[in-house]
Write an enzyme that holds these catalytic residues in place. Sequence first.
Site, PDB file in Angstrom:
ATOM      1  N   HIS A 167       0.832  -1.214   0.000  1.00  0.00           N
ATOM      2  CA  HIS A 167       0.000   0.000   0.000  1.00  0.00           C
ATOM      3  C   HIS A 167       0.866   1.263   0.000  1.00  0.00           C
ATOM      4  CE1 HIS A 167      -3.139  -2.875   1.205  1.00  0.00           C
ATOM      5  NE2 HIS A 167      -2.264  -3.279   2.112  1.00  0.00           N
ATOM      6  N   SER A 297      15.499  19.959 -15.300  1.00  0.00           N
ATOM      7  CA  SER A 297      14.424  20.947 -15.351  1.00  0.00           C
ATOM      8  C   SER A 297      14.975  22.246 -15.896  1.00  0.00           C
ATOM      9  CB  SER A 297      13.829  21.174 -13.949  1.00  0.00           C
ATOM     10  OG  SER A 297      13.004  22.318 -13.935  1.00  0.00           O
TER      11      SER A 297
END
Length: 494
Positions: A167, A297
């Site tokens: 999870h 970036s």
Amino acid sequence: MSTFDYSAEPPSDALPGHRKYQNPLVSRYASSEMSYVWSPACKFTTWRKLWICLASAEKELGINITDSQIKEMEENVFNIDFDKAAEYESKFRHDVMGHVHAFGDVAPSAMPILHLGATSCFIGDNADCIQLKNGLILIRRKLVKVISVLSSFAKKYKDLPTLGFTHYQPAQLTTVGKRTTLWIQDLLLDLEKIDAEIESLPMRGVKGTTGTQASFLELFEGDHEKVKALNKRVVSLMGFKKAIPVSGQTYTRKIDYHIMTLLSGICQSAYKMCGDVRLLANLKEVEEPFAKNQIGSSAMAYKRNPMRSERACSIARYVMTLPSACAQTHACQWFERTLDDSAIRRIVLPEGFLGTDVVLSLLENIADGMHVWPSIVRKHVMEELPFMSTEVILMECVKKGGDRQELHEAIRVHSMAAGAVVKGEGKANDLLDRIAKDKLFECVWDKLDELVDPQLFTGRATQQVDEFMEEEVEPVLAKFKDEIKIENKDGVNV
């Protein structure tokens, strides 16, 4: 004030060579090998080979076709005037007849017997089968190479404990190598399916306009055995083991669906692996290759974005949608065939293979340069391990005479307090410090470090890697050892 027209189109003679859409799978990403399989050069030379194959088999079975006619075809198999073929296609509104006449122009003696007894799907569908098979062989080669590279990575890190996640919450420890075997296992399942498809894939064969072989029965004056022999001989000459037993005008489009489902399966496996790599990159535990001058970036110069994994996921996501198109196409074929399968197959089949080719190239590149940061991996382990070690500590204390219920309550209280420090104050997990100060646990104070050794919490992970490699991976790599040695002649934009 500027009067620049922001909506202006370039003049008709401006930007020559850049005024048509280019498929980025070809212009930007895919290998030249896979691009060639789906290129006009490959497609239409394959058509010519099929015409030669048909004529040769018909001659062997007694049809009046001369050696010189076949030789003239063979000498001109690569002599294609694409402009002339396009002119003929425009005139006849039929692509196969356009290329029949273009072939006849350079092999005029063979023109009278070219395409004898055949329908367009003899050329189109059989060429498709050949392209599908050749594409699958390239995919298998790349798949084997990825498995080989990942296997080396798994063995290298088979002993490095890392947090397992369920999870996406910290769970029992595993190892970096063991986690890698999960990716490899998926790819092995894909490889098994691809290999089986290559071995079993049929040609359409020699079937005639509605699959009844009526034209060939007439050609051989009612001799059924010769028609059967022709079908078998053509299939053999083109390197296949069998033809599809029965057909309408086309081979069943369910074959396309099955193959595209296999490609989708590979891309599912790739997406799973690259999704994990992207999550691990966020944790700073594992990073994909990052070139010296690569910019992560345009604004944030410090970033090391997992661009390769993101690109693999992006293209994989597209390929995963394609089986549904093939399912619709198969379902919508009425009786012996309709032509609404043609246009979509020109798009879906090449792009499915080109996309998978790109994804596997990216996967190999990522696996080959994947970097692990062991210190960060250990840091994250040690942040969670105190909680996981409480059962071991409790049992050790009970062995030395402690009260299990009293010890359990003490650990529960300490764990809640430590959790509050971690979550509420943002501080380090101090559970072991609390246990080291509680007299109830005095009997294990001198061995606390031993009891929280990460290696004690990875179960059989290391052994599972060794066993998996020996029993599952190495036999497969040995079977395909020649394919591992074959390197692509060109790179992919990674």
